[in-house]
Design a protein around this motif. Structure first.
Motif, PDB file in Angstrom:
ATOM      1  N   ALA A 144       0.856  -1.182   0.000  1.00 30.53           N
ATOM      2  CA  ALA A 144       0.000   0.000   0.000  1.00 30.53           C
ATOM      3  C   ALA A 144       0.895   1.236   0.000  1.00 30.53           C
ATOM      4  O   ALA A 144       1.947   1.254   0.641  1.00 30.53           O
ATOM      5  N   TYR A 145       0.475   2.262  -0.728  1.00 32.83           N
ATOM      6  CA  TYR A 145       1.259   3.498  -0.788  1.00 32.83           C
ATOM      7  C   TYR A 145       0.315   4.679  -0.964  1.00 32.83           C
ATOM      8  O   TYR A 145      -0.824   4.541  -1.384  1.00 32.83           O
ATOM      9  N   GLU A 148       0.867  17.439   0.847  1.00 33.48           N
ATOM     10  CA  GLU A 148       0.009  16.882   1.872  1.00 33.48           C
ATOM     11  C   GLU A 148       0.610  15.598   2.440  1.00 33.48           C
ATOM     12  O   GLU A 148       1.136  14.772   1.711  1.00 33.48           O
ATOM     13  N   LYS A 149       0.516  15.433   3.743  1.00 36.90           N
ATOM     14  CA  LYS A 149       0.992  14.217   4.382  1.00 36.90           C
ATOM     15  C   LYS A 149      -0.089  13.144   4.294  1.00 36.90           C
ATOM     16  O   LYS A 149      -1.280  13.433   4.262  1.00 36.90           O
ATOM     17  N   ALA A 150       0.348  11.897   4.269  1.00 31.12           N
ATOM     18  CA  ALA A 150      -0.591  10.780   4.211  1.00 31.12           C
ATOM     19  C   ALA A 150      -1.331  10.648   5.538  1.00 31.12           C
ATOM     20  O   ALA A 150      -0.773  10.844   6.602  1.00 31.12           O
ATOM     21  N   SER A 151      -2.607  10.322   5.467  1.00 30.75           N
ATOM     22  CA  SER A 151      -3.395  10.011   6.651  1.00 30.75           C
ATOM     23  C   SER A 151      -4.373   8.904   6.289  1.00 30.75           C
ATOM     24  O   SER A 151      -4.683   8.695   5.118  1.00 30.75           O
ATOM     25  N   LEU A 209      -7.435   8.822   6.672  1.00 30.22           N
ATOM     26  CA  LEU A 209      -8.723   9.350   6.227  1.00 30.22           C
ATOM     27  C   LEU A 209      -8.681   9.872   4.797  1.00 30.22           C
ATOM     28  O   LEU A 209      -9.679  10.343   4.282  1.00 30.22           O
ATOM     29  N   ASN A 210      -7.549   9.788   4.141  1.00 30.42           N
ATOM     30  CA  ASN A 210      -7.380  10.341   2.807  1.00 30.42           C
ATOM     31  C   ASN A 210      -7.700   9.303   1.737  1.00 30.42           C
ATOM     32  O   ASN A 210      -7.322   8.142   1.871  1.00 30.42           O
ATOM     33  N   PRO A 211      -8.365   9.688   0.654  1.00 26.28           N
ATOM     34  CA  PRO A 211      -8.734   8.722  -0.399  1.00 26.28           C
ATOM     35  C   PRO A 211      -7.617   8.405  -1.386  1.00 26.28           C
ATOM     36  O   PRO A 211      -7.836   7.650  -2.320  1.00 26.28           O
ATOM     37  N   TYR A 212      -6.411   8.925  -1.192  1.00 27.51           N
ATOM     38  CA  TYR A 212      -5.355   8.731  -2.174  1.00 27.51           C
ATOM     39  C   TYR A 212      -4.448   7.542  -1.870  1.00 27.51           C
ATOM     40  O   TYR A 212      -3.369   7.432  -2.416  1.00 27.51           O
ATOM     41  N   TRP A 213      -4.872   6.654  -1.000  1.00 26.45           N
ATOM     42  CA  TRP A 213      -4.130   5.421  -0.764  1.00 26.45           C
ATOM     43  C   TRP A 213      -4.367   4.487  -1.933  1.00 26.45           C
ATOM     44  O   TRP A 213      -5.482   4.354  -2.427  1.00 26.45           O
ATOM     45  N   GLN A 214      -3.328   3.823  -2.374  1.00 18.57           N
ATOM     46  CA  GLN A 214      -3.446   2.892  -3.490  1.00 18.57           C
ATOM     47  C   GLN A 214      -2.691   1.623  -3.139  1.00 18.57           C
ATOM     48  O   GLN A 214      -1.963   1.569  -2.151  1.00 18.57           O
TER      49      GLN A 214
END
Length: 62
Positions: free
Chosen positions: A13-14, A35-38, A40-45
């Motif tokens: 996952a990234y 933006e830092k990863a969280s 709650l963010n939809p940009y995880w792939q």
């Protein structure tokens, strides 16, 4: 038994946010900082990766 079938796959996952939107505008937030990863963010792939030798060996059993 000899009739068993085993499939092995490995994934990672990234977080990746597009640098630009469809109109070519930058997609930065927080005063022009990336933006830092969280969670709650939809940009995880996710993407498939090569299996390690250990994963393949474990799938073959004893």
């Amino acid at each position: 038994s000899k009739d068993d079938v085993t499939a092995v796959s490995t994934a990672e996952a990234y977080f990746e946010r597009p640098i630009q939107d469809r109109q070519g505008r930058p997609t930065y937030f927080n005063q022009n900082r990336l933006e830092k990863a969280s969670l709650l963010n939809p940009y995880w792939q996710v993407r498939l990766t090569n299996n390690s030798a250990l994963a393949v060996a474990e799938s073959n059993g004893p």
